[in-house]
Design a protein around this motif. Structure first.
Motif, PDB file in Angstrom:
ATOM      1  N   ASN A   1      -4.665   6.211 -10.356  1.00 31.12           N
ATOM      2  CA  ASN A   1      -5.010   4.820 -10.045  1.00 31.12           C
ATOM      3  C   ASN A   1      -4.127   4.256  -8.931  1.00 31.12           C
ATOM      4  O   ASN A   1      -4.590   3.480  -8.090  1.00 31.12           O
ATOM      5  CB  ASN A   1      -4.864   3.960 -11.297  1.00 31.12           C
ATOM      6  N   LEU A   2      -2.868   4.657  -8.904  1.00 31.19           N
ATOM      7  CA  LEU A   2      -1.952   4.150  -7.881  1.00 31.19           C
ATOM      8  C   LEU A   2      -2.284   4.672  -6.485  1.00 31.19           C
ATOM      9  O   LEU A   2      -1.835   4.104  -5.487  1.00 31.19           O
ATOM     10  CB  LEU A   2      -0.514   4.523  -8.236  1.00 31.19           C
ATOM     11  N   LEU A   3      -3.068   5.741  -6.399  1.00 33.18           N
ATOM     12  CA  LEU A   3      -3.421   6.308  -5.096  1.00 33.18           C
ATOM     13  C   LEU A   3      -4.595   5.591  -4.441  1.00 33.18           C
ATOM     14  O   LEU A   3      -4.923   5.878  -3.288  1.00 33.18           O
ATOM     15  CB  LEU A   3      -3.764   7.796  -5.247  1.00 33.18           C
ATOM     16  N   ARG A   4      -5.242   4.689  -5.153  1.00 33.14           N
ATOM     17  CA  ARG A   4      -6.424   4.012  -4.604  1.00 33.14           C
ATOM     18  C   ARG A   4      -6.076   3.212  -3.348  1.00 33.14           C
ATOM     19  O   ARG A   4      -5.023   2.624  -3.254  1.00 33.14           O
ATOM     20  CB  ARG A   4      -7.036   3.072  -5.642  1.00 33.14           C
TER      21      ARG A   4
ATOM     22  N   ARG B   1       2.572   1.711  -3.527  1.00 32.14           N
ATOM     23  CA  ARG B   1       1.684   2.221  -4.572  1.00 32.14           C
ATOM     24  C   ARG B   1       1.434   3.716  -4.405  1.00 32.14           C
ATOM     25  O   ARG B   1       1.528   4.490  -5.362  1.00 32.14           O
ATOM     26  CB  ARG B   1       0.341   1.479  -4.526  1.00 32.14           C
ATOM     27  N   ARG B   2       1.101   4.126  -3.207  1.00 26.92           N
ATOM     28  CA  ARG B   2       0.740   5.524  -2.983  1.00 26.92           C
ATOM     29  C   ARG B   2       1.933   6.459  -3.134  1.00 26.92           C
ATOM     30  O   ARG B   2       1.787   7.586  -3.620  1.00 26.92           O
ATOM     31  CB  ARG B   2       0.099   5.666  -1.604  1.00 26.92           C
ATOM     32  N   THR B   3       3.088   5.990  -2.740  1.00 26.48           N
ATOM     33  CA  THR B   3       4.288   6.808  -2.904  1.00 26.48           C
ATOM     34  C   THR B   3       4.550   7.096  -4.373  1.00 26.48           C
ATOM     35  O   THR B   3       4.835   8.237  -4.764  1.00 26.48           O
ATOM     36  CB  THR B   3       5.507   6.101  -2.290  1.00 26.48           C
TER      37      THR B   3
ATOM     38  N   SER C   1      -1.302   7.563 -12.524  1.00 22.98           N
ATOM     39  CA  SER C   1      -0.882   8.027 -11.200  1.00 22.98           C
ATOM     40  C   SER C   1      -2.049   8.042 -10.223  1.00 22.98           C
ATOM     41  O   SER C   1      -1.918   7.619  -9.067  1.00 22.98           O
ATOM     42  CB  SER C   1      -0.282   9.431 -11.304  1.00 22.98           C
TER      43      SER C   1
ATOM     44  N   ALA D   1       0.829  -1.207   0.000  1.00 25.56           N
ATOM     45  CA  ALA D   1       0.000   0.000   0.000  1.00 25.56           C
ATOM     46  C   ALA D   1       0.863   1.258   0.000  1.00 25.56           C
ATOM     47  O   ALA D   1       0.612   2.207  -0.756  1.00 25.56           O
ATOM     48  CB  ALA D   1      -0.940  -0.007   1.200  1.00 25.56           C
ATOM     49  N   VAL D   2       1.878   1.267   0.834  1.00 19.18           N
ATOM     50  CA  VAL D   2       2.777   2.425   0.898  1.00 19.18           C
ATOM     51  C   VAL D   2       3.502   2.606  -0.428  1.00 19.18           C
ATOM     52  O   VAL D   2       3.670   3.727  -0.924  1.00 19.18           O
ATOM     53  CB  VAL D   2       3.788   2.259   2.050  1.00 19.18           C
TER      54      VAL D   2
ATOM     55  N   GLY E   1       2.341   7.007  -6.833  1.00 14.16           N
ATOM     56  CA  GLY E   1       1.279   7.870  -7.349  1.00 14.16           C
ATOM     57  C   GLY E   1       1.525   9.334  -7.038  1.00 14.16           C
ATOM     58  O   GLY E   1       1.370  10.206  -7.900  1.00 14.16           O
ATOM     59  N   VAL E   2       1.932   9.613  -5.809  1.00  8.57           N
ATOM     60  CA  VAL E   2       2.221  10.997  -5.412  1.00  8.57           C
ATOM     61  C   VAL E   2       3.399  11.550  -6.206  1.00  8.57           C
ATOM     62  O   VAL E   2       3.375  12.697  -6.679  1.00  8.57           O
ATOM     63  CB  VAL E   2       2.497  11.074  -3.900  1.00  8.57           C
TER      64      VAL E   2
END
Length: 248
Positions: free
Chosen positions: A245-248, A78-80, A243, A75-76, A82-83
């Motif tokens: 999508n990666l924040l989901r 993916r979100r990293t 990008s 999870a970390v 995306g940001v």
């Protein structure tokens, strides 16, 4: 891939159906096949001085990414990514707006053979200086190296670097093709050592590998029909969508 920024879509698709770390390992061998095809098609259009400016910071980014992958969960990760990618898009749009303002509202792209206006000796008022180019190469190289090691998501960073440097479409494609072939080969032992590439990933790759040349053929056909302005818009749109999508 013919349009480097569109490669981020494959990252998003794999991450949507597989755990982030597993998707990273499964995608890398397929990307290498695509890299070989891209180099065979666009090898003559590479800008090697630009590549050499990028590689040291990219290597540092890959090392940082390897440490990051070893320490965080899916999870970390993916979100990293995306940001990071959305930040790069915002920076590019800001830089492009500033360049247009400095040049009286006209674009400064269009230097031949993938060279920037500054390198060709015809720099406009908003074109990047040599010092700016090196600073940008350092920043984008770190981000691209980190993102490509963590989630095979270096394409958007590299795409936006080349666009912001004023590369034409063929220069963009040739330089990006060599860049990703080199970087993905460097990543391979790290990915194996981190356990990202395993037997299951290779079985999945064997099932999907025939789709890669089909995609490469379609991409090359599309390049011959897309003008520079539309090309840049597509890169930005695909980068932003993947990008988010990666924040989901």
């Amino acid at each position: 891939m013919a349009v480097s920024g569109v490669g981020a879509i494959s990252v998003a698709l794999f991450a949507a159906v597989l755990p982030a770390k597993q998707s990273t390992g499964a995608l890398l061998p397929l990307l290498l096949v695509g890299d070989v095809l891209a180099v065979s098609a666009y090898r003559r259009h590479a800008d090697w001085p630009a590549l050499l400016r990028l590689l040291p910071s990219v290597a540092a980014g890959v090392l940082l990414g390897a440490v990051f992958v070893a320490r965080v969960d899916d999870a970390v990760m993916r979100r990293t990514i995306g940001v990071l990618l959305l930040t790069i898009v915002a920076h590019y749009l800001w830089q492009r707006r500033r360049t247009r303002t400095a040049s009286g509202g006209s674009d400064t792209t269009g230097a031949p053979k993938g060279r920037t206006d500054t390198e060709c000796g015809t720099a406009s008022p908003g074109a990047p200086t040599a010092r700016t180019q090196h600073g940008r190469a350092l920043a984008f190289g770190l981000v691209a190296g980190f993102a490509t090691m963590v989630a095979n998501a270096g394409g958007p960073a590299m795409s936006l670097y080349l666009l912001s440097a004023g590369f034409t479409m063929l220069g963009f494609l040739g330089t990006a093709a060599w860049f990703f072939l080199i970087v993905n080969l460097v990543k391979l032992p790290f990915s194996v050592g981190l356990g990202l590439i395993d037997r299951n990933a290779l079985v999945l790759d064997a099932l999907l590998v025939l789709a890669v040349p089909v995609g490469a053929f379609l991409g090359r056909a599309a390049v011959n029909r897309i003008d520079q302005a539309l090309f840049e818009r597509l890169v930005l749109v695909f980068t932003t969508l993947s990008s988010v999508n990666l924040l989901r």
